[in-house]
Enzyme design. Structure first.
Site, PDB file in Angstrom:
ATOM      1  N   ARG A 338      50.530  76.230  30.926  1.00  0.00           N
ATOM      2  CA  ARG A 338      49.115  76.099  31.334  1.00  0.00           C
ATOM      3  C   ARG A 338      49.063  75.885  32.842  1.00  0.00           C
ATOM      4  NH1 ARG A 338      50.056  77.383  27.159  1.00  0.00           N
ATOM      5  NH2 ARG A 338      49.192  76.800  25.128  1.00  0.00           N
ATOM      6  N   ASP A 355      51.830  72.640  22.831  1.00  0.00           N
ATOM      7  CA  ASP A 355      51.464  73.958  23.358  1.00  0.00           C
ATOM      8  C   ASP A 355      52.708  74.822  23.521  1.00  0.00           C
ATOM      9  OD1 ASP A 355      48.918  73.020  23.452  1.00  0.00           O
ATOM     10  OD2 ASP A 355      48.747  72.933  25.621  1.00  0.00           O
ATOM     11  N   TRP A 485      46.459  67.962  16.632  1.00  0.00           N
ATOM     12  CA  TRP A 485      46.197  69.231  17.346  1.00  0.00           C
ATOM     13  C   TRP A 485      44.901  69.154  18.139  1.00  0.00           C
ATOM     14  CZ3 TRP A 485      41.933  72.358  17.044  1.00  0.00           C
ATOM     15  CH2 TRP A 485      42.008  73.545  17.780  1.00  0.00           C
ATOM     16  N   ASP A 487      42.885  67.575  20.477  1.00  0.00           N
ATOM     17  CA  ASP A 487      43.019  66.579  21.543  1.00  0.00           C
ATOM     18  C   ASP A 487      41.855  65.605  21.598  1.00  0.00           C
ATOM     19  OD1 ASP A 487      45.374  67.293  22.768  1.00  0.00           O
ATOM     20  OD2 ASP A 487      44.443  68.859  23.971  1.00  0.00           O
ATOM     21  N   GLU A 631      35.849  71.644  21.626  1.00  0.00           N
ATOM     22  CA  GLU A 631      36.131  71.003  20.333  1.00  0.00           C
ATOM     23  C   GLU A 631      34.863  70.654  19.556  1.00  0.00           C
ATOM     24  OE1 GLU A 631      38.042  70.758  22.920  1.00  0.00           O
ATOM     25  OE2 GLU A 631      40.130  70.419  22.371  1.00  0.00           O
ATOM     26  N   THR A 703      46.707  80.319  26.809  1.00  0.00           N
ATOM     27  CA  THR A 703      46.154  79.652  25.637  1.00  0.00           C
ATOM     28  C   THR A 703      47.014  79.892  24.409  1.00  0.00           C
ATOM     29  OG1 THR A 703      44.375  79.834  24.006  1.00  0.00           O
ATOM     30  CG2 THR A 703      44.582  81.646  25.519  1.00  0.00           C
TER      31      THR A 703
HETATM   32  C1  GLC Z   1      43.797  72.973  24.081  1.00  0.00           C
HETATM   33  C2  GLC Z   1      45.113  72.261  24.263  1.00  0.00           C
HETATM   34  C3  GLC Z   1      45.850  72.154  22.945  1.00  0.00           C
HETATM   35  C4  GLC Z   1      44.961  71.552  21.887  1.00  0.00           C
HETATM   36  C5  GLC Z   1      43.648  72.301  21.785  1.00  0.00           C
HETATM   37  C6  GLC Z   1      42.670  71.636  20.844  1.00  0.00           C
HETATM   38  O1  GLC Z   1      44.010  74.290  23.745  1.00  0.00           O
HETATM   39  O2  GLC Z   1      45.915  72.934  25.200  1.00  0.00           O
HETATM   40  O3  GLC Z   1      46.993  71.355  23.087  1.00  0.00           O
HETATM   41  O4  GLC Z   1      45.642  71.577  20.672  1.00  0.00           O
HETATM   42  O5  GLC Z   1      43.049  72.358  23.050  1.00  0.00           O
HETATM   43  O6  GLC Z   1      42.266  70.383  21.301  1.00  0.00           O
END
Ligand code: GLC
Length: 794
Positions: A338, A355, A485, A487, A631, A703
């Site tokens: 990243r 990641d 997963w 975050d 998210e 990504t």
């Molecule tokens: C981003 C982060 C990854 C995480 C995702 C969901 O893509 O790089 O580590 O799992 O967000 O929060």
């Protein structure tokens, strides 16, 4: 609206309308010398780190400026233009520009007023500098007098943040000088003789054409109240200005005369080197033919790499992506993590554990050797308690690292605790590597832990199982710890994650295969017990017609059917299928529910409804995002790969392909006004139905989406499912596909696979011999194989 198309033969994406809705970028070189370039020549370069080795300035979120600009002026009428549409922005009805993004290079072809130009930007293989190879041709029947000006904007500090914000310091430390076609910029120039280590030098030179004038001062180049679009240095002429303090730039000007049909070629070279080294590099380009050769080398390098897996299906979009752009996207993410894009500025000082382990999955079918190296590296970043280091520093020192249990680590990385999922990603990744190669001896390879001691790969994995088995909550499911997963979902130490529970269940089943191979009978007894127990426990988290997402610290259920918001989550449904913890009825029910509740025309939302009203600690980070974003109920793209895989494993090729098409960049080529992002690479998320910009994709290139969708396509839709001892062929292709073929290198053998769909009976023919299963044992494969798979019409 479309702005370009896929040129599959040349493995290029061709942008024939330069006014794209966002900068559409490409990657040159690798992080040793990295360059990002947009379809309008915007972007930046760096050595080693985008944040700490920045050479060219780029102002983020500022409409793609500045860039590697080349201007041409017609001295007869003083009209001028640029060899990329930006910065001069000529009227597109009379000025033609095509940008060809290729693998490791970008070419710009321009036609204006009977002058044709062609610029290719590239970083030669294994080199630490970049080349702008230019050809200019006079297509008119009169002699033309032109002035050519190139522009590069050096940063005033290797650290990009210092360059941008600490101007009381960075405006007063550097100077630049010109001599014989070469500009040298020196930062902390005062130390050049006394302490050369502390003085950093960059160069910009011209080979195979004489420089007539130069300007090393940005303010003089642009002129007061002028911009990159109309620099005074181009309108008038460069005045041989040195660079001293303030903002240095590198501009070189040449006056050229071209007879009718005459073509000239020359190259600008740029990088971070001292004068002696820079001069040496420049000299190698005196024979300008070297450029064509270097570009060909880059093409060969990438094309050969991607040749290990080639599909030919009825979908051109699928073919362009899987054979070229998606595969390239996987390599770029694998290599660059990243670190640097037009969104990531390179400030993250290391690899995210999950990641990186996931990124590996996207390239295993193309380059298992590189995959193995990275797996070993990531195992060496596993702590001896079994967890992964949340952030693995770029200068990771295996065996000697602090861990989240040490305050120094927390201070240095900002990661306060272990995450619940990190080491569990090792299981599918290592399984895929072993299955692709058959290299089972890898399980015995000895690899250090991050903090101390060393052990075999197999024992590293046992430790990962142990970590999850000893961090359990009230329902005996894995704790949420700092995060899983997701975050932004903070289930915490006393909360529990069903997603991690499914990963754990999956891991138990994977290590069981390794334990069988190793005849580790005692451990097998333990594993069987755990597998039975977790089958039961996870299914207790089944709530009417869906699996819940977890429990918070204070016992609230997330993802229950009767919750006000976010009562349906995508990942626990697809992972219930992937991990095989759901029975057939449940699989059908949850996948139908995903389809009915979460699916949209651009993919399935991460959860629904997005949070707007509720507030509690576990979701407080999610709430920071607007509904339909990130998210908070966006179409998070990485989970689309898991969904495609789940539908494929469940045998529903039509739906798997429907999901594929919805989020596939190439399928969105003609709706660029909605997608905005590049139609040839994946992004982190597309905005969900709650967003007024529904369908807009964001956070390009780097990504985890790249790897999961690749796995969803290769293992899922195409059904190439190697295991430890051979290869199962179990495609889940849409009814609309009749015939397709796949060329694959597998364990150094060539497989020519043809698949015929909608036939009378299921049948597999290996080298002329019919087999009674769809499984091919490794030992039955020859050096070259013809494999025909017939699939019965549903
Ligand atoms: C981003 C982060 C990854 C995480 C995702 C969901 O893509 O790089 O580590 O799992 O967000 O929060």
């Amino acid at each position: 609206m479309r702005y370009g198309y896929f040129d599959d033969l040349n493995k290029e994406y061709v942008i024939d309308k330069p006014n794209t809705p966002a900068p559409w970028a490409n990657y040159l070189g690798d992080p040793n010398y990295g360059a990002i370039i947009s379809n309008n020549a915007g972007g930046y370069s760096f050595e080693k780190s985008g944040a700490n080795g920045r050479i060219l300035r780029y102002v983020f979120n500022n409409f793609d400026e500045p860039g590697r600009y080349i201007y041409l002026k017609d001295n007869d009428d003083n009209d001028y233009w640029s060899l990329s549409w930006k910065p001069v922005l000529k009227d597109l009805s009379i000025y033609k520009n095509i940008c060809r993004h290729g693998l490791g290079y970008s070419t710009f072809e321009t036609k204006y007023k009977n002058i044709e130009s062609n610029v290719t930007y590239y970083v030669p293989l294994n080199s630490k500098y970049e080349v702008w190879f230019v050809k200019i041709k006079n297509n008119s029947n009169t002699k033309r007098k032109l002035t050519l000006t190139s522009y590069s904007e050096f940063t005033s500090d290797n650290n990009y943040e210092q360059d941008q914000v600490n101007l009381q310091y960075t405006l007063f430390n550097s100077k630049a000088e010109y001599k014989d076609n070469l500009i040298i910029q020196s930062i902390n120039a005062n130390l050049l003789n006394s302490n050369p280590e502390k003085c950093c030098q960059r160069f910009f030179g011209l080979a195979n054409l004489k420089v007539d004038n130069y300007c090393l001062d940005k303010k003089s180049f642009l002129g007061d109240y002028h911009t990159y679009q109309n620099p005074i240095g181009v309108i008038d002429k460069l005045k041989d200005e040195i660079g001293f303090n303030n903002t240095i730039c590198g501009a070189l000007q040449s006056n050229i005369e071209l007879k009718p049909n005459e073509e000239i070629s020359f190259a600008y070279i740029l990088g971070m080197k001292n004068e002696i080294e820079a001069r040496k590099t420049l000299v190698t380009y005196q024979d300008i033919n070297i450029c064509e050769k270097e570009i060909l080398d880059i093409k060969n390098y990438w094309h050969n790499k991607l040749n290990a897996f080639i599909v030919n299906t009825p979908s051109n979009e699928f073919n362009s992506m899987i054979n070229t752009w998606h595969a390239y996207n996987c390599f770029i993410t694998f290599t660059w993590s990243r670190a640097a894009s037009l969104v990531y500025c390179g400030l993250r000082n290391g690899y995210g554990y999950r990641d990186t382990v996931q990124d590996i999955q996207g390239i295993i079918h193309l380059d298992p050797k590189a995959a193995k190296e990275k797996i070993s590296f990531m195992l060496s970043a596993q702590v001896d308690n079994g967890a992964g280091l949340p952030l693995v520093k770029f200068n990771h020192n295996a065996g000697h690292e602090n861990t989240p249990d040490d305050i120094e680590y927390v201070k240095e990385t900002g990661h306060p605790a272990y995450r619940a999922d990190d080491a569990l990603w090792l299981f599918p990744t290592i399984y895929k590597y072993l299955a692709e190669t058959g290299d089972l001896t890898y399980l015995d390879e000895i690899i250090p832990y991050a903090n101390k001691d060393e052990d075999s790969v197999y024992n590293h994995l046992k430790k990962a199982i142990e970590f999850s088995s000893t961090h359990l909550g009230k329902h005996k499911l894995p704790q949420g710890l700092y995060a899983d997963w997701n975050d932004c979902l903070r289930l915490g130490k006393n909360g529990e994650s069903t997603f991690v529970a499914m990963q754990y269940y999956f891991a138990l089943n994977i290590i069981k295969e390794f334990a069988e191979y190793k005849k580790d009978d005692e451990y097998l007894i333990y594993l069987n017990k755990q597998i039975d127990l977790y089958y039961k426990l996870i299914n207790e988290a089944y709530n009417s017609d869906r699996y819940i997402r977890g429990y918070t610290e204070d016992g609230k259920t997330i993802g229950a059917k009767n919750n006000l918001e976010a009562n349906m989550w995508l990942n626990p449904q697809s992972w219930a299928v992937i991990s095989n913890v759901a029975d057939q009825d449940k699989k059908d029910t949850i996948l139908n529910n995903v389809y009915n509740i979460l699916n949209t025309k651009y993919g399935a939302e991460l959860m629904n409804p997005a949070f707007e009203k509720e507030y509690y600690d576990a979701i407080s980070s999610i709430l920071l995002y607007l509904p339909g974003n990130k998210e908070n109920g966006s179409i998070f793209l990485q989970p689309q790969g898991w969904l495609i895989l789940a539908e494929s494993l469940n045998g529903n090729g039509n739906r798997a392909f429907e999901y594929y098409k919805e989020s596939c960049p190439a399928y969105q080529n003609d709706i660029a006004e909605i997608r905005i992002m590049e139609p040839y690479c994946y992004g982190q998320f597309s905005e969900g139905r709650k967003s007024p910009k529904f369908g807009r994709s964001n956070v390009h290139w780097l990504t985890g989406t790249a790897s999961t969708i690749m796995v969803g396509c290769v293992e899922g839709i195409l059904g190439i499912r190697p295991d430890l001892y051979g290869l199962k062929l179990s495609p889940a292709i849409p009814d609309e596909w009749n015939d397709l073929s796949i060329k694959k290198i597998f364990r150094n053998k060539l497989l020519n696979i043809s698949i015929h769909n909608n036939t009378k009976q299921n049948k597999l023919i290996l080298n002329g011999k019919e087999l009674d299963t769809n499984y091919i044992k490794d030992e039955d494969l020859l050096k070259e194989n013809n494999i025909e798979l017939f699939l019965k019409k549903n």
